[in-house]
Enzyme design. Structure first.
Site, PDB file in Angstrom:
ATOM      1  CG  HIS A  37      -0.401   0.208   2.507  1.00  0.00           C
ATOM      2  ND1 HIS A  37       0.625  -1.008   3.048  1.00  0.00           N
ATOM      3  CD2 HIS A  37       0.237   1.213   3.202  1.00  0.00           C
ATOM      4  CE1 HIS A  37       1.104  -0.435   4.211  1.00  0.00           C
ATOM      5  NE2 HIS A  37       0.985   0.923   4.363  1.00  0.00           N
ATOM      6  CG  HIS A 121       7.594   4.584   0.658  1.00  0.00           C
ATOM      7  ND1 HIS A 121       7.118   5.537   1.487  1.00  0.00           N
ATOM      8  CD2 HIS A 121       7.671   3.651   1.764  1.00  0.00           C
ATOM      9  CE1 HIS A 121       6.929   5.010   2.858  1.00  0.00           C
ATOM     10  NE2 HIS A 121       7.163   3.990   3.007  1.00  0.00           N
TER      11      HIS A 121
END
Length: 179
Positions: A37, A121
């Site tokens: 995620h 990220h």
């Protein structure tokens, strides 16, 4: 008490492509692809009243626009003592605006400001005892990172158990974005 954070889900095909980067790095604890995620805002451990207020506050952002993201490179957090390997994103103004809007809404709901700078990220591995040189070599030997693009049509309120990281994460509520 639930431990909450907001984020973006990674489509299964992109998660699979990222999972092919796994392996060959001493000291890496690889995160399962289904737990990939992009964290937008870590909220932390909150009581149920605050959790409900957070969920309601985030509803105000569902008028935000959907957008496209591109994962473009591998990187590591921690410098001389690397602690995480990640896939990084190309800069995206819409993503930055969505994250900033969440920060404002959550502070209005009484949460303290996020202490860390937003660096979007996807964490691929937690690192323990990995030498910085080994991590740099792993990134260099991983070869060319073929960009992975995907559309974002919603953001999510996730919960997690207090653990050593990497999941499992539960989707508590979804917030669709306007087309």
């Amino acid at each position: 008490m639930p431990r909450l954070f907001t984020g973006l889900e990674i489509p299964a095909d992109v998660a699979f492509a990222l999972s092919l980067k796994r392996g060959g790095l001493t000291g890496a604890r690889w995160i399962d692809a289904e737990n990939y995620h992009i964290t937008l805002r870590f909220i932390g451990d909150v009581d149920h009243v605050t959790a409900n207020e957070v969920a309601d506050s985030l509803d105000r952002l569902s008028n935000s626009l959907s957008f496209q993201l591109r994962l473009t490179h591998l990187g590591a957090f921690g410098g001389d003592k690397p602690r995480a390997l990640y896939a990084g994103l190309e800069l995206n103004e819409t993503l930055t605006r969505l994250q900033a809007a969440q920060e404002r809404v959550l502070q209005r709901a009484g949460l303290p400001p996020e202490g860390r700078k937003f660096v979007p990220h996807v964490s691929l591995a937690r690192l323990r005892g990995a030498a910085a040189g080994d991590v740099a070599r792993f990134i260099a030997e991983a070869g060319r990172f073929e960009p992975l693009a995907f559309g974002v049509g919603r953001f999510v309120l996730f919960s997690s158990k207090d653990s050593v990281g990497g999941g499992p994460y539960v989707v508590e509520q979804t917030y669709p974005l306007a087309a």
